[in-house]
Write an enzyme that holds these catalytic residues in place. Structure first.
Site, PDB file in Angstrom:
ATOM      1  N   GLN A  93       1.951  -6.135  -3.168  1.00 15.22           N
ATOM      2  CA  GLN A  93       2.421  -6.195  -1.767  1.00 15.22           C
ATOM      3  C   GLN A  93       3.728  -5.402  -1.589  1.00 15.22           C
ATOM      4  O   GLN A  93       3.903  -4.387  -2.252  1.00 15.22           O
ATOM      5  CB  GLN A  93       2.594  -7.653  -1.304  1.00 15.22           C
ATOM      6  CG  GLN A  93       1.266  -8.395  -1.089  1.00 15.22           C
ATOM      7  CD  GLN A  93       0.653  -8.948  -2.362  1.00 15.22           C
ATOM      8  OE1 GLN A  93       1.305  -9.639  -3.125  1.00 15.22           O
ATOM      9  NE2 GLN A  93      -0.614  -8.673  -2.601  1.00 15.22           N
TER      10      GLN A  93
ATOM     11  N   LYS B 205       1.779   2.025  -5.134  1.00 13.90           N
ATOM     12  CA  LYS B 205       2.303   1.417  -6.374  1.00 13.90           C
ATOM     13  C   LYS B 205       1.389   1.721  -7.557  1.00 13.90           C
ATOM     14  O   LYS B 205       1.854   2.066  -8.644  1.00 13.90           O
ATOM     15  CB  LYS B 205       2.428  -0.116  -6.206  1.00 13.90           C
ATOM     16  CG  LYS B 205       3.435  -0.523  -5.149  1.00 13.90           C
ATOM     17  CD  LYS B 205       3.484  -2.023  -4.951  1.00 13.90           C
ATOM     18  CE  LYS B 205       2.248  -2.597  -4.304  1.00 13.90           C
ATOM     19  NZ  LYS B 205       2.022  -2.188  -2.910  1.00 13.90           N
TER      20      LYS B 205
ATOM     21  N   GLY C 245      -4.594  -4.355  -3.779  1.00 14.17           N
ATOM     22  CA  GLY C 245      -5.556  -3.312  -4.134  1.00 14.17           C
ATOM     23  C   GLY C 245      -4.747  -2.102  -4.543  1.00 14.17           C
ATOM     24  O   GLY C 245      -4.123  -1.457  -3.697  1.00 14.17           O
ATOM     25  N   HIS C 246      -4.688  -1.833  -5.845  1.00 14.25           N
ATOM     26  CA  HIS C 246      -3.862  -0.735  -6.363  1.00 14.25           C
ATOM     27  C   HIS C 246      -4.777   0.389  -6.844  1.00 14.25           C
ATOM     28  O   HIS C 246      -5.547   0.208  -7.775  1.00 14.25           O
ATOM     29  CB  HIS C 246      -2.963  -1.242  -7.505  1.00 14.25           C
ATOM     30  CG  HIS C 246      -1.979  -2.290  -7.047  1.00 14.25           C
ATOM     31  ND1 HIS C 246      -1.166  -2.988  -7.903  1.00 14.25           N
ATOM     32  CD2 HIS C 246      -1.666  -2.741  -5.803  1.00 14.25           C
ATOM     33  CE1 HIS C 246      -0.414  -3.824  -7.207  1.00 14.25           C
ATOM     34  NE2 HIS C 246      -0.704  -3.697  -5.935  1.00 14.25           N
TER      35      HIS C 246
ATOM     36  N   ASP D 263       0.809  -1.225   0.000  1.00 18.37           N
ATOM     37  CA  ASP D 263       0.000   0.000   0.000  1.00 18.37           C
ATOM     38  C   ASP D 263       0.839   1.271   0.000  1.00 18.37           C
ATOM     39  O   ASP D 263       0.453   2.293   0.576  1.00 18.37           O
ATOM     40  CB  ASP D 263      -0.979   0.017   1.206  1.00 18.37           C
ATOM     41  CG  ASP D 263      -1.888  -1.179   1.200  1.00 18.37           C
ATOM     42  OD1 ASP D 263      -2.279  -1.622   0.107  1.00 18.37           O
ATOM     43  OD2 ASP D 263      -2.221  -1.682   2.295  1.00 18.37           O
TER      44      ASP D 263
END
Ligand code: GDP
Ligand code: IMO
Ligand code: MG
Length: 428
Positions: A222, A16, A40-41, A13
């Site tokens: 990650q 990215k 979750g990007h 988080d």
């Protein structure tokens, strides 16, 4: 631009998604190399927000081809949902997304086992997306891959064999209802029909493209400290987010890689269980969470927040061999009078020389802090390093020196235009 790897440098988080979106303007291909829908990007374009879990964030640039590599574990339900979401937002996926035939599939029993094993004695705080159990099957050589969808008979046999074992555990150990083989086969055959057109021999495609002079960005999910080998084991994910994972996860050799771009948050966050030396359980932690909107993009869980941890980022820069980093969320520190930075770890009064990945030792470390002056100014409109307040530059230079990391990109807000490059930006 050659071939670059983009890695999260902390516990995920870091931003990215935003940086991949910025950089992909100059890349032909963006390829995800590990993880799954645990990621979750987030990308903000104007007033629109896109959260990508499996598809590379490069999909939002219409000239970019996106690839999901063999190292990724694919949940069909999550993938189809994401494709639908993009198409509903007028983002063309067909002809722009390729999926490795060797990627493993997340099966319904993986999600079930992930969630029930979290009720056991070692709670990791997983995302519940079936990631660990799927990688377990991969390494036990029992996994089901995209290529297995090509033959219904083989698929059925593999699922039946797997279910014999899994149903035993599900029923006898956890006293839950058995899963039905025919229902799963039917569901995965339906999935095959939809994704058939995306399937590709990814190593050949990527290596041919590189030979033709195309540029490739390998997108990690990650972060380095969640790496199953180099992270804070067992409180990690089950794949290799570190730069080495980019090679095994796509079939692009280390000799092809020109640069490694680390993504570093201006402070530290972590979701789930595990040691966190600079965690703040006071009002400063609350303030970081509130201003930084630190809530999981996948699970919505509040993220644990703390000060910048230089020994951790230094370690991450070493194992990834980060060429330069993007520093994100610097604006979140706008309203702090004093900003602390962890510059070393002590155990039993002695300074450590290197980052301890041994959990027992990490649990014992006492962070050594130094304080930086806050800038108490809004920096979200700054367009260059020179426009930053003096105290912000001092903070940047201080954390850069202590973490032995050069910042080539600075992010001062979630939007595309809230980003600028410094002299350290050297993509090749
Ligand atoms: P990722 O998993 O590394 O892609 O990061 P996430 O998307 O899970 O979390 C990063 C969050 O920070 C997202 O909501 C981004 O929109 C936001 N973000 C990214 N860069 C910045 C920044 O420089 N400032 C602020 N305030 N938010 C940012
Ligand atoms: P992105 O790509 C932050 C964490 C989980 C848990 C541990 C194991 O958005 O940075 P898993 O479901 O992978 O078995 O969970 O890893 N985790 C993440 N934390 N960002 C992520 O992804 C994460 N993906 C997994 O919270 O602690
Ligand atoms: Mg995220």
């Amino acid at each position: 631009m050659g071939v670059s790897v983009l890695v999260g440098s902390q516990w995920g988080d870091e931003g990215k998604g935003k940086i991949v979106d910025i950089l992909s303007e100059n890349f032909d291909i963006v390829a995800r190399y590990q993880g799954g829908a645990n990621a979750g990007h987030t990308v903000k374009i104007g007033n629109d927000e896109y959260i990508l879990h499996l598809i590379p964030s490069g999909i939002l640039r219409e000239n970019v081809i996106c690839v999901i590599g063999n190292g990724v574990v694919i949940d069909p339900t999550a993938l189809l949902k994401e494709i639908r979401f993009l198409e509903e937002n007028n983002i063309k996926v067909d002809g722009r997304l390729f999926i490795s035939q060797n990627a493993h599939l997340i099966m319904p029993y993986h999600k079930l086992l992930d969630n029930i094993s979290e009720q056991g004695s070692t709670k990791i705080g997983t995302t519940g997306r079936g990631i660990g159990p799927c990688y377990i099957d991969k390494y036990a050589r029992k996994g089901i891959r995209i290529v297995d969808l090509l033959d219904k008979k083989i698929l059925e046999e593999k699922i039946r064999n797997n279910l014999k074992e899994k149903n035993n555990i599900i029923k006898k150990v956890y006293e839950q209802e058995e899963l039905n083989v025919n229902e799963i086969v039917a569901q995965y055959m339906e999935f095959d029909e939809i994704i058939d057109r995306y399937i590709k021999d990814v190593p050949t495609f990527l290596n041919t493209s590189i030979a033709e002079g195309k540029s490739v960005l390998l997108e990690g999910a990650q972060g380095a400290l969640l790496d199953v080998d180099h992270g804070t084991y067992p409180f990690v994910t089950s794949s290799n987010p570190t730069s080495g994972g980019a090679c095994t996860g796509t079939g692009v050799a280390p000799t092809k890689i020109n640069s490694v771009i680390g993504i570093v948050k201006a402070y530290t966050t972590r979701v789930g269980e595990g040691p966190f030396p600079t965690e703040l359980l006071d009002e400063d932690g609350e303030k970081l969470r509130k201003i930084g909107a630190e809530f999981g993009a996948t699970t919505g869980r509040p993220r644990r927040c703390g000060w910048f941890d230089a020994p951790l980022v230094k370690y991450s820069t070493m194992i990834n061999d980060t060429t330069f980093a993007a520093l994100t969320k610097l604006d979140v520190l706008n309203g702090f009078d004093k900003i602390k930075v962890c510059v070393g770890y002590k155990v039993d009064g002695k300074l450590l020389n290197s980052f301890p990945t041994n959990i027992e030792q990490l649990n014992k470390v006492v962070p050594v802090y130094e304080s930086c002056e806050g800038w108490n100014k809004d920096i979200t409109e700054c367009k260059s390093y020179s426009e930053l307040p003096k105290a912000t530059k001092e903070y940047l230079n201080f954390i850069s020196e202590k973490s032995e990391t050069k910042f080539g990109i600075i992010s001062v807000g979630p939007k595309r235009k809230q980003t600028f490059f410094t002299d350290n930006y050297k993509p090749n």
